[in-house]
Design a protein around this motif. Structure first.
Motif, PDB file in Angstrom:
ATOM      1  N   MET A   1       0.796  -1.223   0.000  1.00 49.65           N
ATOM      2  CA  MET A   1       0.000   0.000   0.000  1.00 49.65           C
ATOM      3  C   MET A   1       0.839   1.289   0.000  1.00 49.65           C
ATOM      4  O   MET A   1       0.322   2.354  -0.309  1.00 49.65           O
ATOM      5  CB  MET A   1      -0.962   0.015   1.185  1.00 49.65           C
ATOM      6  CG  MET A   1      -2.114  -0.963   1.012  1.00 49.65           C
ATOM      7  SD  MET A   1      -3.025  -0.772  -0.551  1.00 49.65           S
ATOM      8  CE  MET A   1      -3.602   0.887  -0.429  1.00 49.65           C
TER       9      MET A   1
ATOM     10  N   TYR B   1      -5.632   8.809  -1.974  1.00 57.55           N
ATOM     11  CA  TYR B   1      -5.846   7.532  -2.642  1.00 57.55           C
ATOM     12  C   TYR B   1      -7.330   7.486  -2.997  1.00 57.55           C
ATOM     13  O   TYR B   1      -8.180   7.853  -2.174  1.00 57.55           O
ATOM     14  CB  TYR B   1      -5.552   6.348  -1.724  1.00 57.55           C
ATOM     15  CG  TYR B   1      -4.104   5.932  -1.590  1.00 57.55           C
ATOM     16  CD1 TYR B   1      -3.060   6.603  -2.204  1.00 57.55           C
ATOM     17  CD2 TYR B   1      -3.783   4.834  -0.804  1.00 57.55           C
ATOM     18  CE1 TYR B   1      -1.751   6.192  -2.056  1.00 57.55           C
ATOM     19  CE2 TYR B   1      -2.473   4.418  -0.645  1.00 57.55           C
ATOM     20  CZ  TYR B   1      -1.461   5.100  -1.265  1.00 57.55           C
ATOM     21  OH  TYR B   1      -0.164   4.692  -1.112  1.00 57.55           O
ATOM     22  N   ASN B   2      -7.635   7.007  -4.198  1.00 60.25           N
ATOM     23  CA  ASN B   2      -9.013   6.728  -4.598  1.00 60.25           C
ATOM     24  C   ASN B   2      -9.084   5.227  -4.855  1.00 60.25           C
ATOM     25  O   ASN B   2      -8.487   4.734  -5.804  1.00 60.25           O
ATOM     26  CB  ASN B   2      -9.384   7.524  -5.854  1.00 60.25           C
ATOM     27  CG  ASN B   2     -10.838   7.340  -6.248  1.00 60.25           C
ATOM     28  OD1 ASN B   2     -11.652   6.849  -5.478  1.00 60.25           O
ATOM     29  ND2 ASN B   2     -11.164   7.742  -7.467  1.00 60.25           N
ATOM     30  N   TYR B   3      -9.767   4.519  -3.975  1.00 60.45           N
ATOM     31  CA  TYR B   3      -9.878   3.067  -4.091  1.00 60.45           C
ATOM     32  C   TYR B   3     -10.972   2.745  -5.098  1.00 60.45           C
ATOM     33  O   TYR B   3     -12.146   2.981  -4.849  1.00 60.45           O
ATOM     34  CB  TYR B   3     -10.206   2.440  -2.736  1.00 60.45           C
ATOM     35  CG  TYR B   3      -9.085   2.570  -1.757  1.00 60.45           C
ATOM     36  CD1 TYR B   3      -8.136   1.559  -1.625  1.00 60.45           C
ATOM     37  CD2 TYR B   3      -8.941   3.700  -0.965  1.00 60.45           C
ATOM     38  CE1 TYR B   3      -7.082   1.663  -0.723  1.00 60.45           C
ATOM     39  CE2 TYR B   3      -7.895   3.815  -0.062  1.00 60.45           C
ATOM     40  CZ  TYR B   3      -6.974   2.795   0.049  1.00 60.45           C
ATOM     41  OH  TYR B   3      -5.939   2.908   0.934  1.00 60.45           O
ATOM     42  N   ARG B   4     -10.590   2.185  -6.239  1.00 62.32           N
ATOM     43  CA  ARG B   4     -11.555   1.854  -7.281  1.00 62.32           C
ATOM     44  C   ARG B   4     -12.084   0.427  -7.134  1.00 62.32           C
ATOM     45  O   ARG B   4     -13.219   0.142  -7.467  1.00 62.32           O
ATOM     46  CB  ARG B   4     -10.918   2.034  -8.665  1.00 62.32           C
ATOM     47  CG  ARG B   4     -10.401   3.440  -8.949  1.00 62.32           C
ATOM     48  CD  ARG B   4     -11.439   4.515  -8.634  1.00 62.32           C
ATOM     49  NE  ARG B   4     -12.686   4.298  -9.313  1.00 62.32           N
ATOM     50  CZ  ARG B   4     -13.155   5.026 -10.297  1.00 62.32           C
ATOM     51  NH1 ARG B   4     -12.502   6.059 -10.724  1.00 62.32           N
ATOM     52  NH2 ARG B   4     -14.296   4.739 -10.855  1.00 62.32           N
TER      53      ARG B   4
ATOM     54  N   ILE C   1     -11.606  -3.116  -4.409  1.00 62.53           N
ATOM     55  CA  ILE C   1     -10.975  -3.706  -3.231  1.00 62.53           C
ATOM     56  C   ILE C   1     -11.339  -5.178  -3.145  1.00 62.53           C
ATOM     57  O   ILE C   1     -12.512  -5.541  -3.150  1.00 62.53           O
ATOM     58  CB  ILE C   1     -11.400  -2.988  -1.933  1.00 62.53           C
ATOM     59  CG1 ILE C   1     -10.924  -1.529  -1.959  1.00 62.53           C
ATOM     60  CG2 ILE C   1     -10.871  -3.718  -0.709  1.00 62.53           C
ATOM     61  CD1 ILE C   1     -11.336  -0.725  -0.753  1.00 62.53           C
TER      62      ILE C   1
ATOM     63  N   LEU D   1      -5.902  -4.702  -4.790  1.00 64.19           N
ATOM     64  CA  LEU D   1      -6.710  -3.495  -4.783  1.00 64.19           C
ATOM     65  C   LEU D   1      -6.288  -2.648  -5.971  1.00 64.19           C
ATOM     66  O   LEU D   1      -5.106  -2.622  -6.326  1.00 64.19           O
ATOM     67  CB  LEU D   1      -6.476  -2.686  -3.506  1.00 64.19           C
ATOM     68  CG  LEU D   1      -6.755  -3.372  -2.173  1.00 64.19           C
ATOM     69  CD1 LEU D   1      -5.552  -4.121  -1.673  1.00 64.19           C
ATOM     70  CD2 LEU D   1      -7.169  -2.340  -1.162  1.00 64.19           C
TER      71      LEU D   1
ATOM     72  N   VAL E   1      -5.939   1.101  -6.943  1.00 60.93           N
ATOM     73  CA  VAL E   1      -5.838   2.363  -6.222  1.00 60.93           C
ATOM     74  C   VAL E   1      -5.280   3.431  -7.146  1.00 60.93           C
ATOM     75  O   VAL E   1      -4.333   3.176  -7.888  1.00 60.93           O
ATOM     76  CB  VAL E   1      -4.897   2.213  -5.006  1.00 60.93           C
ATOM     77  CG1 VAL E   1      -4.793   3.515  -4.229  1.00 60.93           C
ATOM     78  CG2 VAL E   1      -5.340   1.091  -4.103  1.00 60.93           C
TER      79      VAL E   1
ATOM     80  N   ARG F   1     -14.028   6.385  -3.556  1.00 61.35           N
ATOM     81  CA  ARG F   1     -13.740   6.057  -2.151  1.00 61.35           C
ATOM     82  C   ARG F   1     -12.381   6.656  -1.828  1.00 61.35           C
ATOM     83  O   ARG F   1     -11.340   6.065  -2.123  1.00 61.35           O
ATOM     84  CB  ARG F   1     -13.756   4.541  -1.945  1.00 61.35           C
ATOM     85  CG  ARG F   1     -13.515   4.146  -0.513  1.00 61.35           C
ATOM     86  CD  ARG F   1     -13.695   2.672  -0.317  1.00 61.35           C
ATOM     87  NE  ARG F   1     -13.103   2.265   0.936  1.00 61.35           N
ATOM     88  CZ  ARG F   1     -13.362   1.130   1.548  1.00 61.35           C
ATOM     89  NH1 ARG F   1     -14.218   0.275   1.005  1.00 61.35           N
ATOM     90  NH2 ARG F   1     -12.770   0.827   2.680  1.00 61.35           N
TER      91      ARG F   1
END
Length: 165
Positions: free
Chosen positions: A27, A55-58, A60, A66, A68, A138
């Motif tokens: 990460m 960070y934009n979590y697309r 997970i 993930l 990201v 997110r």
């Protein structure tokens, strides 16, 4: 320290980003490799960031990988490169909270927020698929500049997750 969750309306926002597919133990990679590339391209094109890095979590899938984006909001879009892309974060209703502490402790903070959303019967703007949960937006916004505050225990991070309309 943790603030209470709050529902806010966010406007659409242009941003620059680099995408990564990482495992949980990787990460740091988007921050270490992505942010310097993004800020370098923005400097070359005289584009001003208008917010903190995030960070934009697309997608997970905690057991696997993930997707990201290491990004930052910008005053205007520029010319994309082979690594840096431009997009628009969606407008809409978001749930937010702020965490004052080390970013390594964000996983249980996020779990608490998701539990609160379930209890308050609010749905995230996401889709469950076989390869994981896919999110409209997110964000994990790193409000503290590491050059100004090197002590990670004093950092402030805002979580902002888009809610289903």
């Amino acid at each position: 320290m943790l603030t209470l969750p709050e529902n806010v309306t966010r406007a659409a926002q242009d941003y620059a980003y680099v995408s990564f597919t990482v495992r949980m133990d990787e990460m740091q990679k988007p921050a270490q490799e992505g942010f310097p590339v993004v800020f370098g391209l923005l400097a070359e094109q005289n584009i001003e960031p208008v917010g903190a890095a995030f960070y934009n979590y697309r997608r997970i899938n905690m057991a696997d990988t993930l997707e990201v984006e290491a990004g930052v909001a910008v005053a205007r879009k520029g010319v994309a490169s082979d690594r840096v892309k431009f997009g628009t974060l969606p407008a809409g209703r978001f749930v937010t909270l702020r965490w004052h502490g080390h970013p390594d402790k964000l996983e249980p903070v996020t779990g608490m927020l998701i539990g609160w959303l379930r209890q308050s019967q609010q749905a995230l703007d996401m889709e469950e698929k076989p390869d994981g949960d896919h999110f409209a937006c997110r964000l994990e916004i790193y409000e503290t500049d590491p050059e100004e505050e090197p002590d990670m225990d004093k950092w402030v991070t805002e979580l902002a997750f888009k809610l289903k309309d």
